[in-house]
Design a protein around this motif. Structure first.
Motif, mmCIF file in Angstrom:
data_model
loop_
_atom_site.group_PDB
_atom_site.id
_atom_site.type_symbol
_atom_site.label_atom_id
_atom_site.label_comp_id
_atom_site.label_asym_id
_atom_site.label_seq_id
_atom_site.Cartn_x
_atom_site.Cartn_y
_atom_site.Cartn_z
ATOM 1 N N GLU A 1 1.527 5.919 3.248
ATOM 2 C CA GLU A 1 0.343 7.513 4.224
ATOM 3 C C GLU A 1 -0.369 6.098 5.000
ATOM 4 O OE1 GLU A 1 -1.247 11.611 4.543
ATOM 5 O OE2 GLU A 1 0.294 10.932 2.899
ATOM 6 N N ASP A 2 -0.865 5.574 3.910
ATOM 7 C CA ASP A 2 -2.493 4.709 4.333
ATOM 8 C C ASP A 2 -1.816 3.990 5.177
ATOM 9 O OD1 ASP A 2 -4.045 6.602 2.409
ATOM 10 O OD2 ASP A 2 -3.690 4.953 1.003
ATOM 11 N N ARG A 3 -0.897 3.287 4.768
ATOM 12 C CA ARG A 3 -0.267 2.107 6.055
ATOM 13 C C ARG A 3 -0.212 2.664 7.279
ATOM 14 N NH1 ARG A 3 -0.950 -2.715 7.971
ATOM 15 N NH2 ARG A 3 1.035 -3.639 8.877
ATOM 16 N N GLU B 1 1.151 -1.248 -0.060
ATOM 17 C CA GLU B 1 0.028 -0.013 0.115
ATOM 18 C C GLU B 1 0.884 0.968 0.300
ATOM 19 O OE1 GLU B 1 -3.152 0.063 3.015
ATOM 20 O OE2 GLU B 1 -3.349 -2.310 3.131
ATOM 21 N N ASP B 2 0.073 2.375 -0.129
ATOM 22 C CA ASP B 2 0.844 3.721 0.384
ATOM 23 C C ASP B 2 1.332 3.666 1.723
ATOM 24 O OD1 ASP B 2 1.244 6.249 -1.217
ATOM 25 O OD2 ASP B 2 0.882 6.419 0.925
ATOM 26 N N MET C 1 -1.595 4.690 8.748
ATOM 27 C CA MET C 1 -2.793 6.188 8.750
ATOM 28 C C MET C 1 -3.378 4.193 9.959
ATOM 29 S SD MET C 1 -3.676 8.469 9.159
ATOM 30 C CE MET C 1 -3.284 10.134 8.190
ATOM 31 N N GLN C 2 -3.650 3.496 8.742
ATOM 32 C CA GLN C 2 -3.553 2.082 9.712
ATOM 33 C C GLN C 2 -3.549 1.274 10.844
ATOM 34 O OE1 GLN C 2 -3.434 -0.685 6.431
ATOM 35 N NE2 GLN C 2 -4.874 0.294 4.768
#
Length: 307
Positions: free
Chosen positions: A262-264, A259-260, A266-267
């Protein structure tokens, strides 16, 4: 190596299963890695009732470009201060190149370069004087340190400002001279807290090239940053820190898990929520009375004067 560290009480180091006849699920601490540039086990720091670093564990390989990321208050700067001998931990171990930092702080400091913040330097010196001072504090001869200082000033586009007092530097120039002062003695490990903040794009690109070349020669770069795109582009490895612990660590690809980054991020750290609905924040869409409009009949005295 990617760590998935379970929740644990404060101060307990990471552990791995160690089956035995009496207790098949017994755990033993994972010892620090003597071959790592930095190896941390069970690091703890409290400030009053607040636990800033909560049993943190991490290995940073030699020659890596390592990003340390996390939300504000996650414990990144506190961890770096303990690793670099600036802040004594309450518990745990921090090793640099196989040697315990707090067994001999001066020995540890000789092999690392820590970028100071702008309010931690003598800004009444000129840029050249500051670099010469930093080098001579490290025991370097004057001729060598002057030569290196001029090389760094040229590399960071500060030659024309070499004789200007640092107090008169812009924020970006101050950031660059602070980074140069950390590099003057050619350390084996560079520790940089938000090194690209306030630096213009051209200078930032030049700094990244210098750091990448340094890492390619076997040096280790550790940066803390809030800019995920920068970390994803520059770093070979990354650790995501939250609430004083490592959520995930390893190569950028391992941590991003397809994943990106930044998305990871956030998760793993959470905390994102829907935008607050502020009825008054409408970009000027609300009706605004005309400048010459008469005050309402029930307006208080003096209202006209305030229009």
């Amino acid at each position: 190596m990617t760590y998935d560290i379970p929740a644990r009480s404060v101060g307990n180091p990471p552990a791995v299963p160690s089956p035995s006849a009496s207790d098949p699920v017994a755990y033993v601490p994972v010892p620090p890695d003597p071959h790592a540039a930095v190896s941390i086990r069970g690091l703890v720091k409290r400030f009053g009732e607040k636990i800033a670093v909560n049993g943190l564990a991490l290995d940073i390989p030699v020659g890596s470009f390592y990003g340390l990321v996390g939300p504000n208050g996650a414990g990144k700067t506190t961890t770096l201060n303990m690793v670099t001998g600036l802040l004594r931990p309450d518990a745990g171990t921090a090793m640099i190149l196989g040697a315990d930092v707090w067994d001999d702080v001066n020995r540890a400091k000789r092999v690392i370069g820590v970028m100071p913040q702008g309010d931690q330097i003598f800004d009444r010196l000129t840029g050249l004087q500051l670099l010469v001072y930093a080098g001579m504090l490290r025991g370097m001869g004057r001729a060598e340190v002057v030569s290196r200082a001029n090389d760094l000033l040229a590399a960071f586009d500060l030659t024309d400002d070499a004789d200007k007092m640092v107090a008169d530097y812009s924020a970006g120039m101050t950031k660059k001279i602070c980074l140069a002062s950390a590099m003057i003695h050619s350390p084996r490990i560079l520790v940089l807290d938000e090194p690209f903040e306030s630096v213009d794009p051209v200078s930032s690109a030049n700094l990244r090239d210098i750091l990448a070349e340094y890492a390619a020669t076997g040096g280790t770069v550790i940066i803390s940053s809030h800019v995920m795109a920068l970390v994803e582009k520059m770093c070979t490895h990354v650790a995501i820190v939250n609430a004083g612990q490592v959520c995930a660590a390893g190569t950028v690809a391992q941590v991003a898990a397809g994943e990106d980054l930044e998305d990871r991020f956030m998760q793993l750290v959470g905390g994102r929520h829907e935008a607050a609905k502020l009825s008054w924040l409408d970009g000027g869409a609300s009706a605004v009375p005309a400048p010459d409009a008469a005050p309402a009949p029930d307006a208080p005295a003096g209202a006209e004067a305030l229009r």
